[in-house]
Design an enzyme around this catalytic site. Structure first.
Site, PDB file in Angstrom:
ATOM      1  N   GLU A  92       0.902  -1.295   0.046  1.00 22.43           N
ATOM      2  CA  GLU A  92       0.109   0.064  -0.049  1.00 22.43           C
ATOM      3  C   GLU A  92       0.973   1.051  -0.018  1.00 22.43           C
ATOM      4  O   GLU A  92       1.694   1.295   0.822  1.00 22.43           O
ATOM      5  CB  GLU A  92      -0.820   0.102   1.305  1.00 22.43           C
ATOM      6  N   ASP A 126      -6.193   9.282  10.012  1.00 24.79           N
ATOM      7  CA  ASP A 126      -5.041   8.908  10.247  1.00 24.79           C
ATOM      8  C   ASP A 126      -4.441   9.257  11.716  1.00 24.79           C
ATOM      9  O   ASP A 126      -4.614  10.673  12.081  1.00 24.79           O
ATOM     10  CB  ASP A 126      -3.850   9.054   9.307  1.00 24.79           C
TER      11      ASP A 126
END
Lengths: 282, 405
Positions: free
Chosen positions: A57, A68
């Site tokens: 990824e 995040d």
């Protein structure tokens, strides 16, 4: 058609078929493109498969990564400060794909940079660069016409995040239009926070299996080889992001620049994680 | 855009939360079930007369509504044109319009059985309003505030603490409102079971832009009745400052279908739109996706969000509520930029002529009126939202004027 533009769904499917053959789960590793700078990031990327990454990824940096935690937020900032942008991200993938025709690359990030690039142009360029799939955090199925459907039509995978809040009512909507694999975010929270217990993962895997035959990758909060191994006993793949990105942060000098340890610290951790994953079911 | 005007400018959003091309639900999957729950809870509440009754009770007895529509006679005479009316949201409990929305959302939170409240704040007005209703309804409250704003709005920080809220400084990104919103979203995604996110402006994922607008529409609904009473007719122009745009949409919405009423939003142009240091997302931004909705945003060519810049912490946001984006694109409203300097002049003028110290946010609206009212005939009427009191801003203003307190 060259290998580089094999439809992304194929490369992902082949990889999971191979993992199944080997009787083991895969290791999915996350790094942010351009972290800590474009060149070092490219070097790390190229070394990931040999270190044991089965799927990669690659984060598309964004100023406002609201799902995040601090580790990946900082990675985004480092990348942007080093002049990273979407075209460079795609060119890094292209460079990787020149040498590696098999390891799937999933671009992960937020919608705005793609929207501003232009969806059609982005998908064309991403496919040509050798991208296999997309994970776009802020595009739930309610917004599928935006990007998910054009992505699938282009022959790339649109990988959906499923979460502890995805119940039996919600899951059918989530697995619709998705392909490649299903990413199970094992804790409600931001990346890099706490991890789920084995029991919670077992319960979630059971729920997901009722709704999809796609491979299931489990992530969030996996930091050590032991944790990765625990997940790999049950899931088709374990995803590690913040822990890897934190290694990059640790390796930098006092000015935040890459050092000669940067790549090796990352590959060192990835090798450990891969060992955990590969030996989990033995 | 379609060429024909819609039958009504008040019928949106559509069921998926779209105002034309704007709005939507661009959030992490973890939050989707929560947002769908909220949408359902709001639908149920709207259909429940008991909810409206409860709302009305608190707006009257706790907030102090209705507040006056005040004829700013000396300012009108000074400018020599249109008659200027202020909708006095500064007279609400907590000193700004933000409380209208907070009452609505905390009543929803109670209905949904939520036990913890989070909020983001820029100038601190929404944080204070949220902390206030949390104290009143006995719910724990965490407010996210950019470290830059904590510094320039210290009286409000102390106020929130006195009210029992925890103020969490945000030190990511530009350390201001957008980053506080990121951090609040991160909290929400982590505490999905018990937490209700009281968003302070008419932005964010559907249904927030709709429900915040509805809760703030009390401003326009009252003003509409009050101007009819005072003047026997509707105003020629309604004016309000826009940061995220909640006081503006609250004033505008009830007037949108009144063809003769011109709708003017005022954006913060900071040091000037040409300098790049501003918060004028409608004048100088372009459509993009952030914080759950598609709307006009300040960004670079790579889609990276730019930091906004305004003397007014409440307008220091690189986006705008999606309904304003739509109103701009279809031409029902126009949006004008006002610089820090112009807002400061207006702040002083209003204080000196009317004995009202206005918040720096609505000082931008006053500055726009200072430009337009003199060109309008004495028979014209402007209704402006005086969205908050300026006491919180005296330190910022003193610094800008070079005065040591």
């Amino acid at each position: 058609m060259s290998d580089a533009i094999i439809g992304g769904q194929d490369r992902i499917a082949k990889r999971f078929a191979k993992l199944k053959e080997e009787g083991r789960a895969g290791l999915v590793t996350f790094i942010t493109a351009g972290d800590p700078d474009p060149e070092t990031s490219f070097e790390i990327l190229k070394q990931l498969p040999d270190a044991g990454a089965d799927i990669i990824e690659l984060g598309m940096p964004f100023t406002d990564p609201m799902a995040d935690g601090p580790a990946i937020q900082e990675a985004s900032i480092r990348a942007l400060d080093a002049g990273m942008h979407m075209r460079k991200t795609l060119s890094i993938v292209r460079g990787f794909r020149d040498e590696d025709h098999e390891t799937p690359i999933i671009l992960m990030g937020y919608y705005n940079p793609i929207y501003i690039y232009g969806v059609a142009e982005f998908l064309e360029d991403a496919r040509n660069a050798g991208v296999d799939g997309l994970i776009v955090v802020d595009l739930p199925p309610e917004e599928d016409p935006e990007l998910c459907i054009p992505t699938v039509e282009k022959g790339l995978s649109f990988i959906r995040l499923t979460t502890p809040t995805s119940d039996d009512k919600r899951l059918p909507k989530l697995v619709q239009n998705t392909s490649g694999f299903v990413y199970y975010v094992s804790v409600a929270g931001v990346t890099g926070a706490g991890s789920a217990s084995n029991e919670q993962i077992t319960e979630a895997m059971g729920r997901l299996r009722r709704h999809t035959d796609l491979p299931i990758a489990v992530g969030f909060g996996i930091k050590t080889a032991e944790q990765a191994a625990d997940v790999a006993k049950q899931a088709d793949a374990a995803v590690v992001g913040s822990a890897i990105v934190s290694k990059i942060a640790e390796s930098l000098d006092e000015n935040g620049k890459a050092t000669d340890k940067t790549a090796s610290m990352v590959t060192g951790l990835v090798s450990e994680l891969a060992n955990g994953v590969r030996n989990a079911r033995k | 855009m379609t060429s024909s005007a819609p039958n009504s400018f008040r019928a949106l959003p559509d069921p998926d939360g779209h105002f034309g091309n704007f709005g939507g639900r661009f959030v992490a999957e973890t939050l989707m079930p929560l947002i769908l729950d909220l949408e359902q809870a709001y639908k149920d509440a709207k259909a429940d007369p008991a909810f409206k009754k409860e709302m009305d009770y608190y707006l009257r007895h706790y907030v102090g509504r209705e507040n006056p529509l005040y004829f700013a006679e000396r300012l009108s005479n000074h400018l020599g044109g249109a008659k200027i009316y202020f909708k006095r949201e500064d007279l609400n409990h907590t000193g700004a319009h933000k409380i209208n929305n907070c009452i609505g959302q905390i009543l929803l939170a109670k209905r949904m059985g939520k036990t913890r409240i989070i909020a983001e704040t820029g100038a601190g007005q929404h944080g204070v309003a949220t902390a206030t209703v949390c104290a009143r309804f006995g719910l724990p409250c965490t407010v996210y505030m950019g470290s830059k704003d904590i510094e320039r709005q210290s009286p409000n920080v102390f106020r929130m603490k006195l009210l029992g809220a925890e103020v969490k400084p945000v030190v990511s990104g530009s350390n201001s409102l957008k980053d506080a919103m990121n951090e609040a979203l991160r909290d929400w995604v982590t505490n999905v079971e018990d937490t209700f996110y009281i968003i302070g402006t008419a932005a964010g994922p559907h249904p927030y832009p709709e429900l915040v607008r509805d809760f703030q529409s009390v401003i326009g609904n009252e003003a509409r009745e009050q101007i009819m009473e005072a003047e026997g007719r509707l105003p020629d122009q309604v004016v309000a400052a826009v940061g995220g745009g909640s006081n503006a949409i609250g004033l505008f919405h009830p007037f949108l279908d009144d063809k003769g009423v011109e709708v003017v939003g005022v954006e913060a142009a900071g040091h000037g739109v040409h300098t790049g240091n501003h918060a004028a997302s409608l004048s100088a931004g372009r459509p993009g996706v952030l914080h759950g909705n598609r709307t006009y945003l300040l960004m670079d060519d790579d889609g990276q969000i730019k930091e906004a810049d305004s003397i007014s912490a409440g307008l220091d946001y690189p986006g705008i509520g999606p309904e304003h984006s739509w109103l701009k694109d279809i031409g029902r409203a126009r949006y004008e930029p006002i610089t820090d300097k112009e807002a400061l002049e207006a702040f002083k003028l209003c204080s000196e002529l009317e004995g009202i110290i206005p918040a720096l946010e609505c000082s931008h609206a006053i500055a726009q009126i200072m430009k337009e009212a003199p060109k309008m005939g004495k028979d014209k009427i402007i209704v402006m939202c005086l969205s908050g009191r300026g006491d919180k801003d005296i330190f910022t203003v003193a610094e800008a004027l070079g005065v040591e307190l």
